[in-house]
Design a protein around this motif. Structure first.
Motif, PDB file in Angstrom:
ATOM      1  N   ALA A 283      -4.192 -21.857 -40.169  1.00 17.93           N
ATOM      2  CA  ALA A 283      -5.319 -21.634 -39.266  1.00 17.93           C
ATOM      3  C   ALA A 283      -4.836 -20.867 -38.040  1.00 17.93           C
ATOM      4  O   ALA A 283      -3.813 -21.217 -37.441  1.00 17.93           O
ATOM      5  CB  ALA A 283      -5.942 -22.953 -38.854  1.00 17.93           C
ATOM      6  N   HIS A 284      -5.549 -19.802 -37.696  1.00 19.50           N
ATOM      7  CA  HIS A 284      -5.229 -18.975 -36.537  1.00 19.50           C
ATOM      8  C   HIS A 284      -6.421 -18.992 -35.590  1.00 19.50           C
ATOM      9  O   HIS A 284      -7.549 -19.287 -35.987  1.00 19.50           O
ATOM     10  CB  HIS A 284      -4.950 -17.523 -36.951  1.00 19.50           C
ATOM     11  N   ARG A 285      -6.210 -18.609 -34.351  1.00 23.80           N
ATOM     12  CA  ARG A 285      -7.295 -18.475 -33.380  1.00 23.80           C
ATOM     13  C   ARG A 285      -7.360 -17.027 -32.880  1.00 23.80           C
ATOM     14  O   ARG A 285      -6.328 -16.463 -32.481  1.00 23.80           O
ATOM     15  CB  ARG A 285      -7.091 -19.427 -32.199  1.00 23.80           C
ATOM     16  N   PHE A 286      -8.567 -16.460 -32.917  1.00 22.94           N
ATOM     17  CA  PHE A 286      -8.790 -15.109 -32.414  1.00 22.94           C
ATOM     18  C   PHE A 286     -10.074 -15.097 -31.594  1.00 22.94           C
ATOM     19  O   PHE A 286     -11.003 -15.873 -31.843  1.00 22.94           O
ATOM     20  CB  PHE A 286      -8.924 -14.109 -33.571  1.00 22.94           C
ATOM     21  N   ASN A 287     -10.140 -14.194 -30.635  1.00 25.67           N
ATOM     22  CA  ASN A 287     -11.333 -14.078 -29.801  1.00 25.67           C
ATOM     23  C   ASN A 287     -12.411 -13.203 -30.429  1.00 25.67           C
ATOM     24  O   ASN A 287     -13.586 -13.310 -30.065  1.00 25.67           O
ATOM     25  CB  ASN A 287     -10.965 -13.510 -28.430  1.00 25.67           C
ATOM     26  N   ALA A 288     -12.032 -12.343 -31.335  1.00 23.18           N
ATOM     27  CA  ALA A 288     -12.995 -11.481 -32.026  1.00 23.18           C
ATOM     28  C   ALA A 288     -12.464 -11.169 -33.414  1.00 23.18           C
ATOM     29  O   ALA A 288     -11.241 -11.215 -33.654  1.00 23.18           O
ATOM     30  CB  ALA A 288     -13.235 -10.185 -31.246  1.00 23.18           C
ATOM     31  N   VAL A 289     -13.398 -10.864 -34.311  1.00 26.22           N
ATOM     32  CA  VAL A 289     -13.033 -10.530 -35.694  1.00 26.22           C
ATOM     33  C   VAL A 289     -13.777  -9.265 -36.095  1.00 26.22           C
ATOM     34  O   VAL A 289     -14.987  -9.150 -35.889  1.00 26.22           O
ATOM     35  CB  VAL A 289     -13.392 -11.666 -36.665  1.00 26.22           C
ATOM     36  N   ILE A 290     -13.044  -8.313 -36.651  1.00 29.07           N
ATOM     37  CA  ILE A 290     -13.651  -7.130 -37.266  1.00 29.07           C
ATOM     38  C   ILE A 290     -13.480  -7.267 -38.776  1.00 29.07           C
ATOM     39  O   ILE A 290     -12.357  -7.281 -39.284  1.00 29.07           O
ATOM     40  CB  ILE A 290     -13.008  -5.824 -36.771  1.00 29.07           C
ATOM     41  N   SER A 291     -14.601  -7.410 -39.466  1.00 28.13           N
ATOM     42  CA  SER A 291     -14.560  -7.532 -40.924  1.00 28.13           C
ATOM     43  C   SER A 291     -14.589  -6.152 -41.549  1.00 28.13           C
ATOM     44  O   SER A 291     -15.538  -5.386 -41.363  1.00 28.13           O
ATOM     45  CB  SER A 291     -15.752  -8.347 -41.427  1.00 28.13           C
ATOM     46  N   ALA A 292     -13.547  -5.836 -42.289  1.00 31.55           N
ATOM     47  CA  ALA A 292     -13.456  -4.556 -43.003  1.00 31.55           C
ATOM     48  C   ALA A 292     -13.181  -4.833 -44.475  1.00 31.55           C
ATOM     49  O   ALA A 292     -12.366  -4.172 -45.107  1.00 31.55           O
ATOM     50  CB  ALA A 292     -12.362  -3.687 -42.387  1.00 31.55           C
ATOM     51  N   VAL A 293     -13.872  -5.841 -45.015  1.00 28.55           N
ATOM     52  CA  VAL A 293     -13.596  -6.263 -46.385  1.00 28.55           C
ATOM     53  C   VAL A 293     -14.184  -5.321 -47.420  1.00 28.55           C
ATOM     54  O   VAL A 293     -13.818  -5.369 -48.590  1.00 28.55           O
ATOM     55  CB  VAL A 293     -14.106  -7.699 -46.641  1.00 28.55           C
TER      56      VAL A 293
END
Length: 660
Positions: A283-293
């Motif tokens: 499990a990681h923590r990020f402030n934003a996610v860009i989905s490029a799946v």
């Protein structure tokens, strides 16, 4: 895992393929005359005017009109024979000057020159079009697209990181722009290498079905492509080169799949769960996610009865099994879309028997050069005339903004189901005549191979005759009766006939409507994205969904094209919006943003209304563009300019919810 902040890129030009020096011209006048005779004239005039500074080349009578073509663009932008002759005379003199004065370095343009050149290219289209073209023009004094801010300037010391999911074309675009702004990020890639679909698709014959120069980023304008329509391996190499040139590899964690994401409102963070190749979950923590799946990633293999009991080999086009030898085998290809169109001619000479199971034949537009090398004149000019290849690309980019849109607009009250307007019917008749000529030796099959749906209802394939040629071989067969079930030794169709087979190849497309599946994405309410959508995926600009803050989807719902447009442009616009949203988050000291329901509803209503006027939106057209609800959830029906304006002229205070 690399998430440390980096300084913004300081390259003089926002293009990893930028060249300061081109090869000097040493050829004689006769050779130059031949090159000019074979070159695309609008691109050549623009390149020579930019290289020499001689704007007298840009005469009004030589402006390309780019008249809309029903099945293809007009040569030389539609210039008359007289205008072409004058253009060649002026171009030859200017090319001779480039040789004699040893002009080998691109000239950076000032605002006046940029405006004049773009006005010539667009035939005075106006500021909106030229603004978009400045996004693609390295020579402009202020090329648009790159972030004009840096993380260290705005948020030095703030603990803020971004996750990028996937390193295909969308993911590479996201990584590049984030790196330019110096935003700390980590990219997760479930495969062992970058490239996405171009890493995964290795089937025989895989290549672009669009001209190669059109398939590139504004920040990676390669000008020495070897093929007119690049092979899959060439696009994969392009992806690898960008990652190396832009120093992005250090940010990628390979062989690691994202399985779940949960938004924690109090912390303003996404908890991102990954699974490594050995099964280890983290499990990681990020402030934003860009989905490029990506959309064309998860194979769609229909669950035909008895399929599991078939004793032969089975494979999807995107999961090609190179251990299966097709030589001398009885092979079935299910489907007649883009991958089938490339696979069938590539394997027909190897197999003992080839059976194509067809629901509907494909529409194809003429492209005699789709298996050819890059034309000699284009390759030579790209090497010897500063920035020529990029002007050629820009000209094609501008033409693609409208493409063949005029051919797919449905006329109200049109009663025929095989077309949607008089123009669309004309296209149907033109393409049908080409098919008739290709199948003149088998006239009894004309009704089988001519599609029943309107041209433009689905993406048209590029045709150089090899599809028709392959299917007319004595050992090739087209089956139009639906598949009823599999047996241990073959397929039984609805008419009761059994087809004995050794290998079945599924060219049956992808689960494109299931955006972000199988990742479980849980937002502010605890509801998952899948529960929120209930089979009808919608997102503002294809990017943002209410209740899912700081989640940015690249190539999300309603961002594909059919008869016009540039996928790379759509990717870049979405990424640039995401980077600016991150900028606003940092600048305002907030946790982030998501779109309001009102803004999303207005966006969806506009897109749905426009799609309803297009060939692909007509009720009689069956296509993967429509989801299970019957809504066109895949296609962007508007222009380049309108997507640019949507994603760059954003009112974060009006259309987005701020998370404090």
């Amino acid at each position: 895992m690399t998430t440390t902040s980096t300084s913004p890129r300081t390259d003089a030009v926002d293009d990893v393929y930028w060249r300061e020096e081109y090869t000097p011209i040493t050829a004689d006048d006769a050779f130059l005359a031949r090159i000019v005779a074979e070159a695309d004239l609008p691109s050549l005039l623009l390149a020579l005017a930019a290289a020499t500074g001689d704007r007298s080349l840009l005469r009004d009578e030589l402006r390309p009109g780019f008249p809309p073509g029903d099945i293809g663009p007009a040569p030389h932008g539609g210039l008359s024979d007289e205008a072409q002759a004058l253009a060649r005379e002026l171009a030859l003199a200017a090319l001779t000057r480039v040789r004699d004065e040893r002009i080998t370095t691109p000239r950076r343009l000032d605002d006046a020159e940029t405006a004049a050149l773009l006005d010539f290219l667009t035939n005075g289209a106006g500021d909106a079009d030229t603004e978009v073209l400045r996004h693609e023009l390295d020579l402009a004094p202020q090329k648009l697209g790159a972030p004009r801010w840096s993380f260290d300037e705005v948020a030095r010391g703030r603990d803020f990181t971004v996750a990028v999911i996937g390193t295909g074309m969308s993911g590479i675009g996201a990584m590049y722009r984030l790196s330019q702004a110096g935003v700390p990020f980590t990219a997760f890639e479930k495969n062992p290498e970058v490239g996405g679909v171009w890493w995964a698709n290795t089937y025989p014959g895989v290549r672009l079905d669009t001209p190669t120069f059109a398939y590139s980023y504004s920040f990676a304008q390669r000008a020495d492509w070897p093929s007119a329509y690049a092979r899959g391996s060439e696009i994969e190499q392009y992806a690898l080169e960008i990652v190396e040139r832009a120093r992005l590899r250090e940010h990628v964690v390979f062989d690691t799949e994202v399985t779940a994401m949960t938004w924690h409102e109090e912390a303003g963070e996404w908890e991102v769960v990954t699974r490594a190749g050995d099964g280890t979950e983290t499990a990681h923590r990020f402030n934003a996610v860009i989905s490029a799946v990506g959309q064309l990633e998860r194979p769609n293999i229909p669950e035909y009865p008895g399929r599991a009991g078939f004793r032969g080999a089975q494979m999807h086009s995107a999961r090609w099994d190179h251990g299966v030898d097709l030589a001398g085998k009885r092979v079935a290809v299910i489907g007649t879309g883009a991958s089938a169109y490339q696979i069938v001619p590539s394997i027909v000479d190897d197999v003992a028997e080839l059976t194509v199971f067809q629901r509907s034949g494909p529409w194809m537009v003429p492209a005699p050069n789709c298996h050819d090398a890059t034309p000699e004149a284009l390759a030579w000019l790209g090497e010897h005339v500063p920035y020529y290849g990029q002007w050629f690309r820009l000209s094609g980019f501008f033409q693609s903004a409208t493409g063949r849109t005029h051919t797919v607009v449905a006329e109200p009250g049109w009663e025929r189901e095989d077309s949607v307007s008089p123009v669309n019917l004309r296209v149907r008749e033109l393409l049908t005549e080409i098919i008739r000529e290709q199948w003149r030796a088998r006239p009894e099959l004309i009704d089988t191979v001519v599609p029943s749906y309107p041209p433009g209802g689905k993406r048209m394939l590029r045709d150089n005759g090899v599809w028709a040629e392959a299917l007319q071989r004595p050992h090739a067969h087209i089956v139009t009766s639906g598949i009823d079930h599999f047996t241990e030794t073959g397929i039984v169709t609805a008419d009761g006939e059994e087809h004995e087979l050794d290998v079945v190849i599924y060219a049956t497309g992808f689960l494109a409507a299931d955006f972000l599946d199988p990742i479980q994405v849980r937002g502010t309410t605890g509801e998952t994205l899948k529960e929120h959508w209930q089979g009808d995926a919608t997102a503002w600009g294809g990017i943002s969904v209410p209740g899912f803050p700081n989640l940015f989807i690249v190539m999300g719902p309603n961002t594909n094209y059919v008869v016009h447009g540039s996928q790379h442009f759509m990717m870049e616009c979405a990424v640039e919006f995401a980077v600016e949203a991150i900028h606003q988050t940092l600048l305002r000291g907030v946790k982030g943003f998501d779109v309001t329901q009102e803004a999303l509803d207005a966006f969806v209503a506009a897109v749905d209304a426009e799609n309803a006027t297009r060939a692909w939106g007509q009720p009689q057209v069956r296509t993967w563009y429509k989801n299970s609800a019957g809504r066109v959830s895949q296609i962007w029906p508007f222009s380049h300019v309108e997507y640019w304006q949507l994603t760059h002229d954003v009112d974060f205070d009006r259309d987005f919810t701020t998370h404090l």
